[in-house]
Scaffold this active site. Structure first.
Site, PDB file in Angstrom:
ATOM      1  CD  GLU A  27      -1.953  -2.070   1.965  1.00 13.38           C
ATOM      2  OE1 GLU A  27      -1.146  -2.223   2.851  1.00 13.38           O
ATOM      3  OE2 GLU A  27      -2.259  -3.387   1.170  1.00 13.38           O
ATOM      4  CG  ASP A  57      -2.807   7.615   9.348  1.00 12.16           C
ATOM      5  OD1 ASP A  57      -2.672   6.468   9.198  1.00 12.16           O
ATOM      6  OD2 ASP A  57      -3.253   8.153   8.050  1.00 12.16           O
TER       7      ASP A  57
END
Ligand SMILES: Cc1ncc(COP(=O)(O)O)c(C=O)c1O
Lengths: 394, 253
Positions: free
Chosen positions: B45, B56
């Site tokens: 990814e 995140d």
């Protein structure tokens, strides 16, 4: 039908929705399913209205500003949100949300804050309800808003510095969202403006709608009409404006004026006038207008007023702007500071610098003598004394 | 046939790696990809950096901020990847937030992905329903697999719905959290892994968030088709040249 209120999915025209990661889905869905029915409960309304009356001090006065009216040749009224407990409109919303949080069985409250006004309003209601309170605030804002940081701490809140990105309001909001992702069970996120994923923009607007509800009956007493010709409010995220506009949205005779912060000038590169500088995109879970680069990176706004220093606007305001229902003006730092000082000298009221932006619009408009103009005075200037002192060298 | 689907048919526990494009150096993207393939990684990814990555944790936030400082943009990433299919043959996905993709133009973005040889997309803040109603047709037109996330809080009904519109794998978020490396998994996670496995979904699951070492990789893949390492790898490449990647990968499997 053309409507300016949120539809079932939280859209205002092309704007709104809930662009959130799956981790937030259960919490946001729970809120979406329950907010309207809880707000309509008799016991909720009773508690909410009682607190607005006895704790916040509502209704806030609608004051006829005679000397200001003479100067601008119109009938100018000030909606005195500055007289609320904690000094701004923000508390209308935090009271509503904390009552909701309690009914959803949550025990821990988180919030973001820029200038610290929403942080203080949240810490206040958490103290009142005996709930744990964590406020995220950009490191840069912590340094420039020290008195509000102290107030939050005195009220028992934990203030956590946001050290990512540009270390201001948008980053504090990111940190609050991350905290919510990490604490999916017991935590309720009290957002401070009409921003974020659906149902926040609609929910916050409903809690703030008490402002226009009161304007209606107060104006009736003063002028024997419930409709002003103009309502003027400043827009950061847009909650005080959303509340002041709420009951007039479908009444086109009432002209709505939203005032953004132009900072050092719209084209100076240091501005927060989102309607002028923004493009369609997604910020904090909402499709709306926001300031960004061609690559879609969110840019850092600037305003002398920390409460207007946000790179987006609520989705309802994006729709009011695009549809032409509201007229968007902007005021520079200098114009706002002068307008703030003018209110001190003409009416004996020191306004928050955010609210001074709304006052600065008076100069830019032309009125008929019999026009009724309501300016939403969203907050008081105590928190801004240092900025005023430095600006005017008092 | 899509490379991701082929890979999932290989019947082995897949090791997938996430890294942020343009980090630590502007031109790190291609050397990292080449070294990952050489080290035997099954799938990658590639993260599109974003100014406000709200799902995140600190490690990936910091790598995004640095990548943007390095001048990384979506356009630059496509330029870096222009000839990637001459060098790398494992499945490649782009993972990023929706706003930069909207600004690029969703159809234009998908078209570029197809031309570049990208096989799939992971867009955490593109809700399942919005994808389903507005974008699925475009993704399919360019033969792109769209990957959805599920978490320990996702209801069974919603997991079934997500399963029904998934065509590559389901990204199983290990804990209710933002991204970030973790040393080990507790009983709640083990229970969750088992619960999902018992649902017998048509779409294979790959576990991500909190996988950092051999132990967490093995635990995560006991019931799932594979696992994704993100933050731990981003930390590693922040401190080591791409040539050392093999040693990191060997420590996992
Ligand atoms: C007094 C005052 N007015 C206005 C604002 C801007 O917020 P909003 O646009 O949501 O009313 C703030 C925010 O801190 C504020 O403190």
């Amino acid at each position: 039908m053309n409507t300016y209120y949120a539809d079932k999915k939280g859209y205002y025209g092309a704007y709104g929705g809930a662009f959130i990661p799956e981790m937030l889905y259960p919490n946001v869905e729970e809120l979406k399913k329950n907010y309207i029915s809880i707000m309509q409960e008799v016991s909720f309304q009773k508690e909410f209205q009682q607190l607005l009356k006895d704790y916040v001090g509502r209704p806030s006065p609608l004051f006829y500003a005679q000397r200001l009216s003479e100067k601008y040749q119109a009938k100018i009224y000030l909606k005195r949100e500055d007289l609320n407990h904690t000094g701004a409109h923000k508390i209308n919303n935090t009271i509503g949300q904390i009552l909701l949080a309690k009914r959803l069985g949550k025990s821990r409250i988180i919030a973001e804050t820029g200038a610290g006004q929403h942080g203080v309003a949240t810490a206040t209601v958490c103290a009142l309800m005996g709930m744990e309170c964590v406020v995220f605030m950009g490191e840069v804002d912590i340094a420039r808003q020290a008195p509000n940081v102290a107030r939050m701490k005195m009220l028992g809140a934990e203030v956590i510095p946001a050290t990512s990105g540009s270390k201001t309001l948008k980053d504090a909001t990111n940190e609050a969202i991350r905290d919510w992702i990490n604490n999916p069970e017991d935590t309720f996120y009290i957002i401070g403006s009409v921003v974020g994923p659906h149902p926040y923009p609609d929910m916050v607007a409903r809690f703030q709608s008490v402002i226009s509800q009161e304007i209606r009956f107060q104006l009736k007493e003063h002028e024997n009409t419930s409709k002003p010709d103009y309502i003027i409010a400043c827009v950061g995220g847009g909650s005080n404006a959303a509340g002041a506009f709420f009951h007039y949205l479908d009444n086109k005779e009432v002209k709505l004026i939203a005032v953004e912060a132009a900072g050092k000038g719209i084209d100076s590169g240091e501005s927060a006038a989102t309607s002028q500088l923004g493009k369609d995109g997604i910020i904090h879970g909402s499709r709306t207008l926001l300031m960004q680069t061609d690559d879609g990176q969110i840019t850092e706004p600037y305003s002398i007023s920390a409460g207007l220093d946000y790179p987006g606007v609520g989705p309802q305001h994006a729709h009011l702007f695009k549809s032409g229902r509201a007229r968007f003006l902007s005021a520079t730092d200098d114009e706002a500071m002068q307008a703030g000082l003018e209110l001190c000298q003409l009416e004996g009221i020191i306004p928050a610098i955010e609210s001074a932006h709304a006052l600065a619009a008076l100069e830019k408009m032309t009125f008929k003598k019999e026009d009724i103009v309501v300016v939403n005075l969203s907050g008081r200037g105590d928190k801004d004394l240092n900025t005023y002192i430095n600006y005017f060298n008092f | 046939m899509n490379r991701i689907v082929n890979k999932l048919n290989e019947n082995k526990k897949l090791l997938s790696i996430y890294f942020t494009a343009g980090y630590p150096e502007p031109d790190s993207t291609v050397p990292i990809l080449e070294n990952l393939e050489r080290s035997g990684v099954d799938m990658v990814e590639i993260g599109l950096p974003f100014s406000d990555p709200l799902a995140d944790g600190p490690t990936i936030q910091q790598s995004s901020t640095q990548a943007l400082k390095n001048g990384m943009t979506t356009k630059k990433l496509f330029a870096q990847l222009e000839n990637i299919r001459e060098k790398v043959s494992i499945p490649l996905l782009l993972m990023g937030y929706f706003n930069p993709i909207l600004q690029f133009g969703v159809e234009e973005f998908c078209k570029k992905c197809a031309e570049t040889g990208i096989d799939g997309l992971i867009i955490p803040d593109l809700p399942v329903e919005v994808y389903h109603n507005n974008y699925q047709k475009i993704f399919k037109k360019y033969n792109l697999v769209n990957v959805f996330l599920i978490t320990p809080q996702t209801t069974e009904e919603r997991i079934r719905y997500i399963d029904s519109i998934s065509d590559g794998f389901i990204y199983m978020v290990s804990t209710a959290s933002t991204t970030g490396a973790q040393g080990s998994f507790g009983n709640t996670q083990k229970e969750y892994f088992k619960r999902i496995s018992r649902m017998q979904l048509k779409t294979p699951q790959i576990v991500g968030f909190g996988i950092s070492n051999k132990e967490t990789f093995e635990l995560a893949t006991r019931h799932a088709a594979g696992a994704i390492i993100g933050s731990a790898f981003v930390k590693f490449v922040g401190k080591n040249p791409p040539g050392k990647i093999g040693s990191f990968i060997n420590s996992i499997h």
